[in-house]
Design a protein around this motif. Structure first.
Motif, mmCIF file in Angstrom:
data_model
loop_
_atom_site.group_PDB
_atom_site.id
_atom_site.type_symbol
_atom_site.label_atom_id
_atom_site.label_comp_id
_atom_site.label_asym_id
_atom_site.label_seq_id
_atom_site.Cartn_x
_atom_site.Cartn_y
_atom_site.Cartn_z
ATOM 1 N N LEU A 133 0.971 -1.169 -0.114
ATOM 2 C CA LEU A 133 0.176 0.138 0.156
ATOM 3 C C LEU A 133 0.823 1.105 -0.104
ATOM 4 O O LEU A 133 1.972 1.479 0.576
ATOM 5 C CB LEU A 133 -0.710 -0.090 1.261
ATOM 6 C CG LEU A 133 -2.091 -1.101 1.308
ATOM 7 C CD1 LEU A 133 -2.750 -1.025 2.724
ATOM 8 C CD2 LEU A 133 -2.910 -1.155 0.128
ATOM 9 N N THR A 134 0.276 1.924 -0.760
ATOM 10 C CA THR A 134 1.035 3.631 -0.896
ATOM 11 C C THR A 134 0.430 4.300 0.485
ATOM 12 O O THR A 134 -0.521 4.037 1.140
ATOM 13 C CB THR A 134 0.705 4.307 -2.191
ATOM 14 O OG1 THR A 134 -0.630 4.608 -2.111
ATOM 15 C CG2 THR A 134 1.296 3.410 -3.131
ATOM 16 N N GLU A 135 0.971 5.422 0.632
ATOM 17 C CA GLU A 135 0.410 6.305 1.610
ATOM 18 C C GLU A 135 -1.098 6.926 1.385
ATOM 19 O O GLU A 135 -1.994 6.778 2.481
ATOM 20 C CB GLU A 135 1.332 7.588 1.726
ATOM 21 C CG GLU A 135 1.050 8.480 3.036
ATOM 22 C CD GLU A 135 1.145 7.826 4.323
ATOM 23 O OE1 GLU A 135 0.562 8.087 5.419
ATOM 24 O OE2 GLU A 135 2.036 6.909 4.521
ATOM 25 N N ASP A 136 -1.066 6.995 0.247
ATOM 26 C CA ASP A 136 -2.907 7.505 0.145
ATOM 27 C C ASP A 136 -3.651 6.375 0.081
ATOM 28 O O ASP A 136 -4.758 6.612 0.470
ATOM 29 C CB ASP A 136 -2.760 8.066 -1.506
ATOM 30 C CG ASP A 136 -1.838 9.545 -1.589
ATOM 31 O OD1 ASP A 136 -1.884 10.011 -0.598
ATOM 32 O OD2 ASP A 136 -1.748 9.698 -2.740
ATOM 33 N N GLU A 137 -3.165 5.220 -0.347
ATOM 34 C CA GLU A 137 -4.047 4.128 -0.043
ATOM 35 C C GLU A 137 -4.286 3.680 1.219
ATOM 36 O O GLU A 137 -5.284 3.127 1.627
ATOM 37 C CB GLU A 137 -3.467 2.810 -0.860
ATOM 38 C CG GLU A 137 -3.537 2.946 -2.363
ATOM 39 C CD GLU A 137 -2.542 1.858 -3.154
ATOM 40 O OE1 GLU A 137 -2.771 1.938 -4.365
ATOM 41 O OE2 GLU A 137 -1.843 1.212 -2.417
ATOM 42 N N ARG A 138 -3.244 3.905 2.126
ATOM 43 C CA ARG A 138 -3.664 3.726 3.745
ATOM 44 C C ARG A 138 -4.698 4.567 4.160
ATOM 45 O O ARG A 138 -5.271 4.279 4.971
ATOM 46 C CB ARG A 138 -2.379 3.586 4.187
ATOM 47 C CG ARG A 138 -1.012 2.671 4.218
ATOM 48 C CD ARG A 138 0.224 2.708 5.113
ATOM 49 N NE ARG A 138 1.042 1.907 4.660
ATOM 50 C CZ ARG A 138 2.074 2.207 4.145
ATOM 51 N NH1 ARG A 138 2.265 3.209 3.569
ATOM 52 N NH2 ARG A 138 2.776 1.282 3.670
ATOM 53 N N ASN A 139 -4.362 5.740 3.813
ATOM 54 C CA ASN A 139 -5.498 6.800 4.122
ATOM 55 C C ASN A 139 -6.928 6.726 3.516
ATOM 56 O O ASN A 139 -7.719 7.556 3.835
ATOM 57 C CB ASN A 139 -4.892 8.207 3.918
ATOM 58 C CG ASN A 139 -3.600 8.451 4.616
ATOM 59 O OD1 ASN A 139 -3.416 7.926 5.918
ATOM 60 N ND2 ASN A 139 -2.793 9.366 4.263
ATOM 61 N N ASN A 140 -7.127 5.965 2.385
ATOM 62 C CA ASN A 140 -8.432 5.699 1.830
ATOM 63 C C ASN A 140 -8.975 4.451 2.287
ATOM 64 O O ASN A 140 -8.757 3.387 2.086
ATOM 65 C CB ASN A 140 -8.164 5.470 0.386
ATOM 66 C CG ASN A 140 -9.258 5.377 -0.519
ATOM 67 O OD1 ASN A 140 -10.493 5.412 0.165
ATOM 68 N ND2 ASN A 140 -9.351 5.293 -1.862
ATOM 69 N N HIS A 141 -9.810 4.618 3.357
ATOM 70 C CA HIS A 141 -10.541 3.440 3.824
ATOM 71 C C HIS A 141 -11.481 2.662 3.018
ATOM 72 O O HIS A 141 -11.776 1.581 3.290
ATOM 73 C CB HIS A 141 -11.766 4.155 5.017
ATOM 74 C CG HIS A 141 -11.199 4.922 6.168
ATOM 75 N ND1 HIS A 141 -10.351 4.275 7.281
ATOM 76 C CD2 HIS A 141 -11.143 6.285 6.233
ATOM 77 C CE1 HIS A 141 -9.751 5.142 7.932
ATOM 78 N NE2 HIS A 141 -10.233 6.336 7.546
#
Length: 218
Positions: free
Chosen positions: A45-53
């Motif tokens: 996971l990228t950082e944006d994907e981690r923050n996307n629930h």
């Protein structure tokens, strides 16, 4: 909303039978549900994907929403409102006045006659992007209506979304709108407050900036 009984075309009879047998028991359904996965578990996971629930279902949800948008043409009257669906996600909310008290909140564009869902936005987290004078509710409406510009649709909304700024912007995009209202920037609130409605059913109106405000005694 009710159930509509329909007959199965012969060429789909075997498929329907297999699906019915697959989920023949509640226990079997929950067993299969445990192993449903829409992303590769080996994916880093990228950082944006981690923050996307909603990252794990984003491909599926986008595909379903696109199909809903392309397979049906709404009648002239459409409506935008909020909805709740049950779920155990981190983004679930508690809204006591909804039939579903806990769940994931959606903003939905529907055909006003059939109730068909044309477009959906998931409320996933706090949106820190600036909304300007339009406000975040207005921005939601504009995003839901983005594919219906210059289609002569009439939009009906409640007072959570209604604002003169939104209505003027929609009119500039070829969409007429109506809705209940609460005092917001751009309303002729002072003029309306001077009107005294004494008997039930009495109506007062005010026209300004190509808009019409109605007030009545319930």
């Amino acid at each position: 909303m009710g159930w509509t009984k329909f007959s199965i075309r012969p060429e789909y009879e075997d498929f329907h039978t297999n699906i019915r047998n697959l989920f023949s028991s509640r226990k079997r359904l929950f067993q299969l549900k445990k192993y449903i996965c829409f992303v590769d578990p080996r994916h880093v996971l990228t950082e944006d994907e981690r923050n996307n629930h909603l990252f794990k279902i984003s491909n599926v949800s986008s595909s379903v929403i696109n199909k809903c948008n392309t397979l049906f043409n709404c009648d002239r009257e459409v409506s935008v409102d909020g909805a709740m669906i049950k779920g155990r996600l981190a983004i679930k909310l508690r809204i006591p006045d909804k039939p579903v008290k806990f769940g994931v909140k959606l903003f939905v564009l529907c055909d006003a006659r059939s109730g068909y869902c044309k477009n959906v936005i998931f409320y996933a987290a706090k949106d820190d992007r600036a909304a300007g004078n339009l406000g975040k509710p207005g921005k939601i409406v504009i995003e839901l209506m983005r594919d219906l510009h210059w289609t002569n649709h009439h939009l009906y909304i409640d007072n959570f979304y209604t604002s003169p700024i939104l209505f003027r912007l929609l009119k500039a995009q070829g969409i007429l709108a109506a809705g209940t209202a609460r005092p917001r920037q751009g309303y002729p609130t002072n003029k309306l407050k001077t009107v005294q409605l004494r008997s039930r059913g009495q109506v007062a109106w005010l026209s300004w900036n190509e808009m019409l405000a109605l007030m009545w005694k319930d």
